[in-house]
Motif scaffolding. Structure first.
Motif, PDB file in Angstrom:
ATOM      1  N   LYS A 190      16.736  -3.711  11.012  1.00 17.09           N
ATOM      2  CA  LYS A 190      16.003  -4.281  12.137  1.00 17.09           C
ATOM      3  C   LYS A 190      14.916  -3.285  12.536  1.00 17.09           C
ATOM      4  N   LEU A 191      13.795  -3.814  12.979  1.00 18.38           N
ATOM      5  CA  LEU A 191      12.682  -2.977  13.411  1.00 18.38           C
ATOM      6  C   LEU A 191      12.165  -3.489  14.740  1.00 18.38           C
ATOM      7  N   THR A 192      12.125  -2.603  15.723  1.00 18.71           N
ATOM      8  CA  THR A 192      11.496  -2.907  17.006  1.00 18.71           C
ATOM      9  C   THR A 192      10.222  -2.083  17.086  1.00 18.71           C
ATOM     10  N   LEU A 193       9.127  -2.761  17.335  1.00 18.63           N
ATOM     11  CA  LEU A 193       7.846  -2.084  17.480  1.00 18.63           C
ATOM     12  C   LEU A 193       7.420  -2.102  18.940  1.00 18.63           C
ATOM     13  N   VAL A 194       7.260  -0.923  19.516  1.00 18.97           N
ATOM     14  CA  VAL A 194       6.726  -0.794  20.872  1.00 18.97           C
ATOM     15  C   VAL A 194       5.207  -0.772  20.717  1.00 18.97           C
ATOM     16  N   CYS A 246       2.882  -7.717  11.606  1.00 20.91           N
ATOM     17  CA  CYS A 246       4.176  -7.047  11.796  1.00 20.91           C
ATOM     18  C   CYS A 246       5.235  -8.045  12.266  1.00 20.91           C
ATOM     19  N   ILE A 247       4.876  -8.871  13.229  1.00 18.53           N
ATOM     20  CA  ILE A 247       5.803  -9.878  13.766  1.00 18.53           C
ATOM     21  C   ILE A 247       6.134 -10.897  12.681  1.00 18.53           C
ATOM     22  N   GLU A 248       5.122 -11.317  11.937  1.00 20.05           N
ATOM     23  CA  GLU A 248       5.331 -12.284  10.856  1.00 20.05           C
ATOM     24  C   GLU A 248       6.287 -11.728   9.798  1.00 20.05           C
ATOM     25  N   LEU A 249       6.245 -10.406   9.570  1.00 16.28           N
ATOM     26  CA  LEU A 249       7.128  -9.771   8.591  1.00 16.28           C
ATOM     27  C   LEU A 249       8.530  -9.510   9.140  1.00 16.28           C
ATOM     28  N   GLY A 250       8.763  -9.843  10.411  1.00 17.56           N
ATOM     29  CA  GLY A 250      10.111  -9.756  10.954  1.00 17.56           C
ATOM     30  C   GLY A 250      10.352  -8.699  12.006  1.00 17.56           C
ATOM     31  N   GLY A 288       0.776  -1.223   0.000  1.00 18.39           N
ATOM     32  CA  GLY A 288       0.000   0.000   0.000  1.00 18.39           C
ATOM     33  C   GLY A 288       0.812   1.280   0.000  1.00 18.39           C
ATOM     34  N   TYR A 289       0.085   2.379  -0.040  1.00 19.23           N
ATOM     35  CA  TYR A 289       0.705   3.686  -0.239  1.00 19.23           C
ATOM     36  C   TYR A 289       1.615   4.104   0.919  1.00 19.23           C
ATOM     37  N   LYS A 290       1.326   3.673   2.126  1.00 21.46           N
ATOM     38  CA  LYS A 290       2.207   4.045   3.246  1.00 21.46           C
ATOM     39  C   LYS A 290       3.623   3.542   3.013  1.00 21.46           C
ATOM     40  N   ALA A 291       3.755   2.363   2.438  1.00 22.49           N
ATOM     41  CA  ALA A 291       5.092   1.839   2.136  1.00 22.49           C
ATOM     42  C   ALA A 291       5.748   2.662   1.036  1.00 22.49           C
ATOM     43  N   ALA A 336       0.826   1.508   9.440  1.00 20.37           N
ATOM     44  CA  ALA A 336       2.192   2.045   9.403  1.00 20.37           C
ATOM     45  C   ALA A 336       3.201   0.978   9.828  1.00 20.37           C
ATOM     46  N   GLY A 337       2.917   0.266  10.880  1.00 21.56           N
ATOM     47  CA  GLY A 337       3.824  -0.782  11.355  1.00 21.56           C
ATOM     48  C   GLY A 337       3.977  -1.910  10.347  1.00 21.56           C
ATOM     49  N   ILE A 338       2.903  -2.232   9.651  1.00 18.58           N
ATOM     50  CA  ILE A 338       2.963  -3.269   8.621  1.00 18.58           C
ATOM     51  C   ILE A 338       3.859  -2.804   7.476  1.00 18.58           C
ATOM     52  N   SER A 339       3.663  -1.574   7.030  1.00 18.32           N
ATOM     53  CA  SER A 339       4.487  -1.022   5.949  1.00 18.32           C
ATOM     54  C   SER A 339       5.950  -0.942   6.369  1.00 18.32           C
ATOM     55  N   LEU A 340       6.196  -0.466   7.595  1.00 22.39           N
ATOM     56  CA  LEU A 340       7.570  -0.394   8.089  1.00 22.39           C
ATOM     57  C   LEU A 340       8.207  -1.783   8.196  1.00 22.39           C
ATOM     58  N   SER A 341       7.447  -2.743   8.670  1.00 22.00           N
ATOM     59  CA  SER A 341       7.969  -4.108   8.788  1.00 22.00           C
ATOM     60  C   SER A 341       8.384  -4.634   7.425  1.00 22.00           C
TER      61      SER A 341
END
Length: 143
Positions: free
Chosen positions: A101-105, A119-123, A56-59, A87-92
């Motif tokens: 590496k991406l840490t999501l709080v 998000c977790i599945e994407l790493g 999507g567009y956010k990515a 946003a977290g999905i696009s960032l992941s």
């Protein structure tokens, strides 16, 4: 259908920068995504990312920033992700693509939301926190 509730024509993102400054900053940017398709829906021109951009567009919009972060030598990003939101999905997805590496709080609860699970599945590395409000998560992310 999308309803535009904006009352003015002012773009708050342009308060400290002009449009020309943003265009200058991104002039050498090359997106890895195919060109998007513009469709007309009920008299409105709508960007359709269903074919050209996997997430999507956010990515697409965030890719310039991710490329820039990578060029500067950063290896990890920390982002505060609500239980729902893309946003977290696009960032992941982008961090996986650009080997960052991406840490999501994220706020914790009894069950992981579908957005958090993807998000977790994407790493993304999850950091679940018991918080009363998102500003508390922002403070935690800065530590």
């Amino acid at each position: 259908m999308f309803e535009n509730k904006q009352k003015s024509i002012q773009n708050n993102d342009l308060i400290n920068k002009t449009r020309d400054q943003y265009l200058e900053m991104t002039k050498d940017f090359k997106s890895s995504f195919d060109n998007f398709i513009v469709k007309e829906v009920d008299g409105f021109k709508v960007i359709d990312e269903s074919v050209s951009c996997e997430v999507g567009y956010k990515a697409r919009a965030g890719e310039f920033l991710i490329q820039d972060i990578k060029k500067q030598g950063y290896k990890e990003i920390v982002y505060v992700q609500p239980r729902r939101g893309f946003a977290g999905i696009s960032l992941s997805w982008l961090c996986k693509k650009y080997d960052l590496k991406l840490t999501l709080v994220m706020p914790s609860s009894k069950e992981v939301s579908d957005h958090q699970a993807l998000c977790i599945e994407l790493g993304a590395k999850p950091l679940f926190a018991r918080i009363a409000a998102m500003p508390n998560a922002n403070r935690l992310a800065k530590l």
